[in-house]
Design a protein around this motif. Structure first.
Motif: not given
Length: 254
Positions: A69-70, A82, A108
């Motif tokens: 996700y980061r 995020i 994240p």
């Protein structure tokens, strides 16, 4: 792990070819992509739209196991955005102090949560077909971006008379053999773009293809930038070498 995913994706894309179509050459749509060429870059607005298409449509069946996700920071999202995106998902973690696994909200640093817990569950939900991971999909085949785009727009209810669809298969004019197990994923107007862009079939297909091209090679822009810098350095160095050579040999008597 990347090799395993690539093999699975390649096997999926190879598909089922009938004897009739064994020697057929399929012409893919020739799309101009912003990241092509030595100076090409990704369009961040397009990547954000592509993420939206993946999240709302593709993610129901297909995983994106190699992306965290980061990594979405490269698309222009801030830290809080995020965190909010990741918080939509729950992941299994542990063990805790009691030796038990537990569920927590994604953060994240977690990788994208797959839609199914295992392959058997994925097949059970897709009539025996296994939806491949999309992390390297545009790299799994030559001309991968155009191929993936064609897979999004090539479905049709008008089936040629010389094509006999097998049970559970769908007609796809750009697929080898023109028969594919995956149902049509996009129709246009599937989503409401956050930036107000009209969600036509072609627009959605372009955007999600661009997003998946970035996911497969997120370092592309950095690599191109480094290559240009290296070429510039070598050019300056070449000029300096020639200048030094002339200076050294200028006073040498022949």
């Amino acid at each position: 792990m990347r090799m395993k995913v690539l093999v699975i994706a390649a096997a999926f894309l190879a598909g089922i070819s009938t004897a009739h179509a064994a020697g057929e050459k399929i012409e893919l749509p020739d799309v101009e992509w912003s990241w092509e060429g030595p100076f090409g870059t990704f369009d961040k607005a397009q990547l954000q739209r592509g993420l939206q298409v993946y999240t709302e449509v593709c993610a129901t069946c297909h995983s994106l196991n190699l992306l965290a996700y980061r990594d979405l920071a490269a698309l222009g999202y801030g830290e809080e955005e995020i965190k909010a995106y990741a918080a939509n998902y729950e992941v299994e973690d542990g063990p805790d102090d009691a030796g038990e696994m537990f569920t927590r909200v994604a953060i994240p640093s977690d990788r994208f949560l797959p839609p199914f817990p295992n392959e058997n569950a994925a097949r059970a939900s897709n009539n025996g077909a296994y939806p491949p991971d999309l992390s390297l999909m545009t790299k799994a085949r030559k001309n991968g971006a155009n191929y993936l785009y064609a897979m999004m727009i090539g479905y049709s209810d008008e089936i040629p008379e010389d094509v006999a669809l097998m049970e559970g298969m769908n007609y796809q004019k750009y697929f080898a053999g023109h028969q594919i197990a995956m149902p049509q994923p996009l129709y246009g107007d599937d989503i409401e773009y956050a930036d107000g862009t009209e969600a036509t079939l072609e627009q959605e297909a372009r955007d999600v293809t661009a997003f998946l091209a970035w996911a497969a090679e997120p370092e592309l822009e950095d690599r191109k930038s480094m290559g240009i810098k290296v070429l510039l350095f070598l050019g300056v160095l070449f000029v300096m070498v020639i200048a030094v050579k002339k200076a050294v040999w200028r006073n040498v008597k022949h």
